[in-house]
Write a protein that holds these residues in place. Structure first.
Motif, PDB file in Angstrom:
ATOM      1  N   ILE A  80       2.796   0.459   5.382  1.00 33.42           N
ATOM      2  CA  ILE A  80       2.252   1.275   4.282  1.00 33.42           C
ATOM      3  C   ILE A  80       3.184   2.459   4.047  1.00 33.42           C
ATOM      4  CG2 ILE A  80       0.332   2.758   3.582  1.00 33.42           C
ATOM      5  CD1 ILE A  80      -1.503   0.934   5.267  1.00 33.42           C
ATOM      6  N   ARG A  81       3.568   2.661   2.799  1.00 33.58           N
ATOM      7  CA  ARG A  81       4.467   3.772   2.461  1.00 33.58           C
ATOM      8  C   ARG A  81       3.659   5.052   2.299  1.00 33.58           C
ATOM      9  NH1 ARG A  81       6.973   5.492  -2.583  1.00 33.58           N
ATOM     10  NH2 ARG A  81       6.035   3.700  -3.655  1.00 33.58           N
ATOM     11  N   CYS A  82       4.201   6.156   2.784  1.00 33.69           N
ATOM     12  CA  CYS A  82       3.550   7.462   2.647  1.00 33.69           C
ATOM     13  C   CYS A  82       4.216   8.267   1.530  1.00 33.69           C
ATOM     14  CB  CYS A  82       3.629   8.245   3.961  1.00 33.69           C
ATOM     15  SG  CYS A  82       2.619   7.556   5.289  1.00 33.69           S
ATOM     16  N   LEU A  83       3.401   8.994   0.786  1.00 29.95           N
ATOM     17  CA  LEU A  83       3.910   9.800  -0.329  1.00 29.95           C
ATOM     18  C   LEU A  83       3.240  11.162  -0.305  1.00 29.95           C
ATOM     19  CD1 LEU A  83       5.505  10.073  -3.019  1.00 29.95           C
ATOM     20  CD2 LEU A  83       3.467   9.172  -4.173  1.00 29.95           C
ATOM     21  N   LEU A  84       4.043  12.231  -0.199  1.00 29.67           N
ATOM     22  CA  LEU A  84       3.516  13.591  -0.258  1.00 29.67           C
ATOM     23  C   LEU A  84       3.419  14.036  -1.715  1.00 29.67           C
ATOM     24  CD1 LEU A  84       5.350  15.455   2.652  1.00 29.67           C
ATOM     25  CD2 LEU A  84       2.917  14.905   2.492  1.00 29.67           C
ATOM     26  N   LEU A  85       2.283  14.627  -2.062  1.00 32.73           N
ATOM     27  CA  LEU A  85       2.041  15.061  -3.434  1.00 32.73           C
ATOM     28  C   LEU A  85       2.093  16.580  -3.529  1.00 32.73           C
ATOM     29  CD1 LEU A  85      -0.960  12.717  -4.332  1.00 32.73           C
ATOM     30  CD2 LEU A  85       1.455  12.376  -4.884  1.00 32.73           C
ATOM     31  N   ASP A  86       2.785  17.080  -4.526  1.00 30.92           N
ATOM     32  CA  ASP A  86       2.835  18.512  -4.820  1.00 30.92           C
ATOM     33  C   ASP A  86       1.882  18.772  -5.982  1.00 30.92           C
ATOM     34  OD1 ASP A  86       3.432  21.093  -5.729  1.00 30.92           O
ATOM     35  OD2 ASP A  86       5.517  20.946  -5.080  1.00 30.92           O
ATOM     36  N   ALA A 109       3.132  21.099  -8.838  1.00 29.81           N
ATOM     37  CA  ALA A 109       4.170  20.459  -9.645  1.00 29.81           C
ATOM     38  C   ALA A 109       3.566  19.400 -10.556  1.00 29.81           C
ATOM     39  CB  ALA A 109       5.227  19.836  -8.740  1.00 29.81           C
ATOM     40  N   MET A 110       2.578  18.663 -10.071  1.00 29.62           N
ATOM     41  CA  MET A 110       1.922  17.641 -10.885  1.00 29.62           C
ATOM     42  C   MET A 110       1.176  18.261 -12.060  1.00 29.62           C
ATOM     43  SD  MET A 110       0.560  15.266  -7.747  1.00 29.62           S
ATOM     44  CE  MET A 110      -0.314  14.021  -8.719  1.00 29.62           C
ATOM     45  N   ARG A 111       0.710  19.493 -11.872  1.00 30.70           N
ATOM     46  CA  ARG A 111       0.021  20.198 -12.969  1.00 30.70           C
ATOM     47  C   ARG A 111       0.982  20.952 -13.872  1.00 30.70           C
ATOM     48  NH1 ARG A 111      -4.472  24.044 -10.919  1.00 30.70           N
ATOM     49  NH2 ARG A 111      -2.873  24.614  -9.395  1.00 30.70           N
ATOM     50  N   GLY A 112       2.272  20.942 -13.521  1.00 31.97           N
ATOM     51  CA  GLY A 112       3.258  21.644 -14.329  1.00 31.97           C
ATOM     52  C   GLY A 112       3.316  23.124 -14.057  1.00 31.97           C
ATOM     53  N   LEU A 113       2.752  23.564 -12.907  1.00 35.67           N
ATOM     54  CA  LEU A 113       2.753  24.995 -12.588  1.00 35.67           C
ATOM     55  C   LEU A 113       3.920  25.394 -11.712  1.00 35.67           C
ATOM     56  CD1 LEU A 113      -1.043  25.543 -11.788  1.00 35.67           C
ATOM     57  CD2 LEU A 113       0.167  25.864 -13.947  1.00 35.67           C
ATOM     58  N   ASP A 114       4.606  24.410 -11.167  1.00 36.63           N
ATOM     59  CA  ASP A 114       5.719  24.678 -10.257  1.00 36.63           C
ATOM     60  C   ASP A 114       6.930  23.878 -10.741  1.00 36.63           C
ATOM     61  OD1 ASP A 114       7.335  25.393  -8.237  1.00 36.63           O
ATOM     62  OD2 ASP A 114       6.361  24.184  -6.699  1.00 36.63           O
ATOM     63  N   GLY A 132       0.796  -1.219   0.000  1.00 40.65           N
ATOM     64  CA  GLY A 132       0.000   0.000   0.000  1.00 40.65           C
ATOM     65  C   GLY A 132       0.825   1.264   0.000  1.00 40.65           C
ATOM     66  N   VAL A 133       0.269   2.302  -0.657  1.00 42.91           N
ATOM     67  CA  VAL A 133       0.858   3.640  -0.634  1.00 42.91           C
ATOM     68  C   VAL A 133      -0.236   4.614  -0.225  1.00 42.91           C
ATOM     69  CG1 VAL A 133       1.917   5.492  -1.980  1.00 42.91           C
ATOM     70  CG2 VAL A 133       2.578   3.113  -2.407  1.00 42.91           C
ATOM     71  N   PHE A 134       0.027   5.388   0.804  1.00 42.98           N
ATOM     72  CA  PHE A 134      -0.903   6.418   1.268  1.00 42.98           C
ATOM     73  C   PHE A 134      -0.380   7.752   0.764  1.00 42.98           C
ATOM     74  CE2 PHE A 134      -2.674   9.085   4.863  1.00 42.98           C
ATOM     75  CZ  PHE A 134      -3.996   8.980   4.442  1.00 42.98           C
ATOM     76  N   ALA A 135      -1.076   8.353  -0.211  1.00 37.12           N
ATOM     77  CA  ALA A 135      -0.597   9.563  -0.877  1.00 37.12           C
ATOM     78  C   ALA A 135      -1.534  10.731  -0.574  1.00 37.12           C
ATOM     79  CB  ALA A 135      -0.518   9.338  -2.387  1.00 37.12           C
ATOM     80  N   ALA A 136      -0.953  11.877  -0.241  1.00 37.55           N
ATOM     81  CA  ALA A 136      -1.756  13.046   0.101  1.00 37.55           C
ATOM     82  C   ALA A 136      -0.911  14.306  -0.023  1.00 37.55           C
ATOM     83  CB  ALA A 136      -2.306  12.924   1.521  1.00 37.55           C
ATOM     84  N   GLN A 137      -1.600  15.459  -0.073  1.00 40.42           N
ATOM     85  CA  GLN A 137      -0.886  16.729  -0.113  1.00 40.42           C
ATOM     86  C   GLN A 137      -0.273  17.055   1.247  1.00 40.42           C
ATOM     87  OE1 GLN A 137      -4.443  18.657  -2.261  1.00 40.42           O
ATOM     88  NE2 GLN A 137      -2.736  19.964  -2.844  1.00 40.42           N
TER      89      GLN A 137
END
Length: 231
Positions: A210-216, A219-224, A190-195
Motif C-alpha cells: 500500500i502506497r502512503c501519501l502525506l497531504l498538506d 496547500a490543498m485549500r490554496g492557502l500555502d 491501495g493508497v493510504f493518505a493522511a496529514q
C-alpha cells in the motif's frame, strides 16, 4: 453560567477523597448543573469538578469555620452517587452570571470529509494520469473514501485519515481484499493518505504493498503557495 473568583479550599468525598489547599481559584457553575474548579494553569482541565446531575447548596459556616475565615460553604452533591464536592469560600473577588445561549457545537476544519472532498478535486496529487471515479464507493463492509484510476486505467482505493495509524491501514487492507474479488475492479491497489502517518503504520502499509501519501491541507485549500517559497 456563573463565574466566581474566590479564595477557597476544596474537598471531594465519595468514591475517592481529594483536597485542594487554600488558594484563589475560578469556580464555574454551568447551566447543565456541572461545577468546575479551575486554577490559572493546566490548560482546559479543571482541578476538580462535579458532573451533572448534581445540586448546589450554599450555607453559612459553623462557628469554628467562621473563626478560621470561611464566609460560605458550597456543597455540591451528585444525585446518583451522593459524592460531594465542598468548597470552603474565604473571600469572593468576582461573581457574575452570563447567558451564553445555545451553542452550535464544534465545527472541525480539516476533518476527514474535508480532506476527501479536496483530494477528489485534486486527484492529480495521487500521481500523473490519475482520474477520479467517485467518493464513498460502497463495499459490503463500508465505504471506501475515494475510488480512482491510475494512468493505466487500473482501480485504486484511497483511504483518508487526518492522523494515519495502524487501524487505518488495517481498514484499507480489508477493503482491498474484498474489492480484489470483484472481476470488474480487480486488480485494485491501495493508497493510504493522511496529514500525518505514524512510522508503524507506514511500515505496515509498505509491507502490504500500500502506497502512503502525506497531504498538506493548507496547500490543498490554496492557502500555502509552496511553489513560490524559497525555503
Amino acid at each position: 453560567m456563573r463565574l466566581v473568583i474566590a479564595k477557597c479550599s476544596v474537598d471531594y468525598a465519595g468514591r475517592l477523597s481529594a483536597h485542594l489547599p487554600l488558594a484563589i481559584r475560578l469556580l464555574m457553575i454551568k447551566s447543565d448543573g456541572s461545577v468546575l474548579v479551575h486554577s490559572d494553569g493546566g490548560s482546559y482541565k479543571p482541578l476538580n469538578w462535579m458532573s451533572p446531575p448534581c445540586s448546589v447548596t450554599i450555607s453559612e459556616p459553623g462557628s469554628d469555620q467562621a473563626d478560621a475565615g470561611i464566609t460560605a460553604l458550597w456543597t455540591v452533591t451528585h444525585a446518583k452517587t451522593a459524592d460531594q464536592l465542598v468548597v470552603s469560600v474565604y473571600e469572593v473577588q468576582h461573581d457574575s452570571a452570563h447567558e451564553l445561549g445555545i451553542d452550535p457545537g464544534l465545527i472541525k476544519d480539516g476533518a476527514e470529509s474535508h480532506l476527501q472532498k479536496l483530494l477528489a478535486e485534486h486527484i492529480h496529487l495521487l500521481g500523473d494520469g490519475f482520474t477520479f471515479v467517485r467518493r464513498e464507493y460502497m463495499t459490503a463492509i463500508g465505504p471506501v473514501d475515494i475510488l480512482a484510476q491510475d494512468a493505466s486505467g487500473r482501480s485504486v482505493a484511497v483511504e483518508l485519515k487526518r492522523n494515519g495509524d495502524i487501524d487505518g491501514v488495517e481498514q484499507l487492507t480489508r477493503y482491498l481484499e474484498l474489492m480484489n474479488r470483484d472481476p470488474h475492479l480487480a486488480p485494485v491497489s491501495g493508497v493510504f493518505a493522511a496529514q500525518t502517518i505514524k512510522p508503524q503504520a507506514r511500515k505496515l502499509a509498505e509491507d502490504r504493498g500500500i502506497r502512503c501519501l502525506l497531504l498538506d491541507y493548507d496547500a490543498m485549500r490554496g492557502l500555502d503557495d509552496t511553489a513560490s517559497k524559497l525555503f
